[in-house]
Design a protein around this motif. Sequence first.
Motif, PDB file in Angstrom:
ATOM      1  N   TYR A  98     -16.064  29.220 -47.477  1.00  0.00           N
ATOM      2  CA  TYR A  98     -17.229  29.049 -48.350  1.00  0.00           C
ATOM      3  C   TYR A  98     -17.145  30.019 -49.519  1.00  0.00           C
ATOM      4  CZ  TYR A  98     -22.111  28.802 -49.892  1.00  0.00           C
ATOM      5  OH  TYR A  98     -23.249  28.654 -50.637  1.00  0.00           O
TER       6      TYR A  98
ATOM      7  N   LYS B  48     -14.734  28.780 -52.071  1.00  0.00           N
ATOM      8  CA  LYS B  48     -15.057  27.445 -52.588  1.00  0.00           C
ATOM      9  C   LYS B  48     -13.994  26.400 -52.213  1.00  0.00           C
ATOM     10  CE  LYS B  48     -17.699  28.969 -56.625  1.00  0.00           C
ATOM     11  NZ  LYS B  48     -17.849  28.833 -58.092  1.00  0.00           N
TER      12      LYS B  48
ATOM     13  N   TRP C 126     -13.711  23.588 -50.489  1.00  0.00           N
ATOM     14  CA  TRP C 126     -14.606  22.624 -49.851  1.00  0.00           C
ATOM     15  C   TRP C 126     -13.885  21.680 -48.898  1.00  0.00           C
ATOM     16  CZ3 TRP C 126     -18.484  25.305 -50.725  1.00  0.00           C
ATOM     17  CH2 TRP C 126     -18.794  25.827 -51.975  1.00  0.00           C
ATOM     18  N   HIS C 127     -12.687  21.243 -49.281  1.00  0.00           N
ATOM     19  CA  HIS C 127     -11.956  20.351 -48.395  1.00  0.00           C
ATOM     20  C   HIS C 127     -11.601  21.049 -47.078  1.00  0.00           C
ATOM     21  CE1 HIS C 127      -9.127  17.408 -46.860  1.00  0.00           C
ATOM     22  NE2 HIS C 127      -8.184  18.343 -46.798  1.00  0.00           N
TER      23      HIS C 127
ATOM     24  N   THR D 227     -14.594  21.471 -44.995  1.00  0.00           N
ATOM     25  CA  THR D 227     -14.957  20.219 -44.329  1.00  0.00           C
ATOM     26  C   THR D 227     -14.084  19.991 -43.096  1.00  0.00           C
ATOM     27  OG1 THR D 227     -15.644  19.230 -46.438  1.00  0.00           O
ATOM     28  CG2 THR D 227     -15.174  17.721 -44.623  1.00  0.00           C
TER      29      THR D 227
ATOM     30  N   TRP E  91     -23.966  23.031 -49.417  1.00  0.00           N
ATOM     31  CA  TRP E  91     -22.761  22.537 -50.092  1.00  0.00           C
ATOM     32  C   TRP E  91     -22.417  21.086 -49.740  1.00  0.00           C
ATOM     33  CZ3 TRP E  91     -18.527  21.437 -46.823  1.00  0.00           C
ATOM     34  CH2 TRP E  91     -18.657  21.899 -45.493  1.00  0.00           C
ATOM     35  N   GLU E  92     -23.383  20.332 -49.248  1.00  0.00           N
ATOM     36  CA  GLU E  92     -23.122  18.950 -48.832  1.00  0.00           C
ATOM     37  C   GLU E  92     -22.624  18.061 -49.962  1.00  0.00           C
ATOM     38  OE1 GLU E  92     -27.424  16.750 -49.095  1.00  0.00           O
ATOM     39  OE2 GLU E  92     -27.067  17.993 -47.337  1.00  0.00           O
ATOM     40  N   SER E  93     -23.023  18.367 -51.199  1.00  0.00           N
ATOM     41  CA  SER E  93     -22.586  17.551 -52.334  1.00  0.00           C
ATOM     42  C   SER E  93     -21.094  17.715 -52.617  1.00  0.00           C
ATOM     43  CB  SER E  93     -23.385  17.920 -53.593  1.00  0.00           C
ATOM     44  OG  SER E  93     -23.162  19.282 -53.932  1.00  0.00           O
ATOM     45  N   LYS E  94     -20.502  18.773 -52.083  1.00  0.00           N
ATOM     46  CA  LYS E  94     -19.065  19.031 -52.287  1.00  0.00           C
ATOM     47  C   LYS E  94     -18.213  18.366 -51.200  1.00  0.00           C
ATOM     48  CE  LYS E  94     -20.117  22.254 -55.424  1.00  0.00           C
ATOM     49  NZ  LYS E  94     -21.550  22.478 -55.161  1.00  0.00           N
TER      50      LYS E  94
ATOM     51  N   ASN F 196     -16.581  15.454 -48.686  1.00  0.00           N
ATOM     52  CA  ASN F 196     -16.172  14.052 -48.671  1.00  0.00           C
ATOM     53  C   ASN F 196     -17.334  13.258 -48.070  1.00  0.00           C
ATOM     54  OD1 ASN F 196     -15.116  11.848 -46.626  1.00  0.00           O
ATOM     55  ND2 ASN F 196     -13.626  11.937 -48.294  1.00  0.00           N
TER      56      ASN F 196
END
Length: 387
Positions: free
Chosen positions: A32, A35, A37-38, A41, A68-71, A73
């Motif tokens: 986090y 950053k 994000w992948h 996830t 960070w849900e908007s980041k 998949n």
Amino acid sequence: MQVDLDIASYLSQQKTKYPEFKDIFAQFETLYDQKLWHQLTVALEKLLANPKSHSLLIPLYNNFVKDWESKMNQISLVKFVSLTSVQLGDHKKALEFLTPFATKLKGDDSAKDAYVLISTEIARNKLLSGDLEGCKTNIEECEKILDSLPGTDPVINAGFYRVSSDYFKATMGYPQYYHNALLFLSSVSLDDLTVQEKQERAFELCMSALLGEGLYNFGELLMHPILNTLQGSSYAWLRELLFFYNSGNMEGFEKTSKSGEFLRQPLLVSALPFLRQKLCLMTLVESVFKRSKEERGRLSFADISKETRVAFDEVEHLVMKALSLGLIKGSIDEVDSIVSVTWVQPRVLDKNQIGHIGKRIEEWSLKVSQQVIGLESQESFTSVFAQ
């Protein structure tokens, strides 16, 4: 960038509170902060794979994922929120939780597959809360979208066919349940299903095959490994009953229909006249299938009566029924009491039926060989005579 103080505090608390997940919460902090994000996830999906973590999902969403849900998949996000909604323990609360996500995804052409996935979860909750009409509306919408997509992830197909089959089970749409349940099984690995779920699916598929209007070929189900889960169970007789139908085994059917296991199934008992007629039709089809092309051209009423155990004066009605259902094509000679069959419905064959075809091919091959030998002998004789 430094991890948000609230998020850092939450993750730190989780490491202490749940030592078995200490490493993964530490990984959350690092990823986090960077950053990534992948990778974050992927780490989250790793946590979800452990059933022991599912009780943590609601606070995990509220205190961490929500940020960070908007980041994420979109498919991964839908999987996460769907699993989280189950932890709410109430289908109406689950609908309230899931609906905003569906609303966001609906207008996004690049997220149609994710929208279908969450819509099927919404449909499932509607079904379980008794809203059959709402469930049907969602299913029909999802079907149109899936038809427009060039390809989809198996998990999306599995979600759609699961809720579709469950809907038709609830509405007693046996043929529709049968087809959707088989499509669901083609979209998942049987290893991912519990023994109980496999046996329940096998039981429901057997019942729908027997009770479904227009279902006269069980070959696909008979060859599916899920049917073997009934062996050794209290429903092993139901598996055997399907094989009796497929082979036109009248004795087996009559014996089973008088058994205590059969009589404890009110749906089967109440449908006994239909089940007998269905067996007669399947026996007729099997009888035609086993015959050669020449034999199919002259099937006597007497032979049909003997094999299907239908009274002689009811044979014509049985054949007309088979013709109207598209099980066979041909004609009836009422004067000579002869049926001429020119076509029989294509079938998914079981091992015994494949063996029968193999035997017929061997017989045909032998006849051809004999004819070739005969022609060669005739040519040799003619050649000698000519000299």
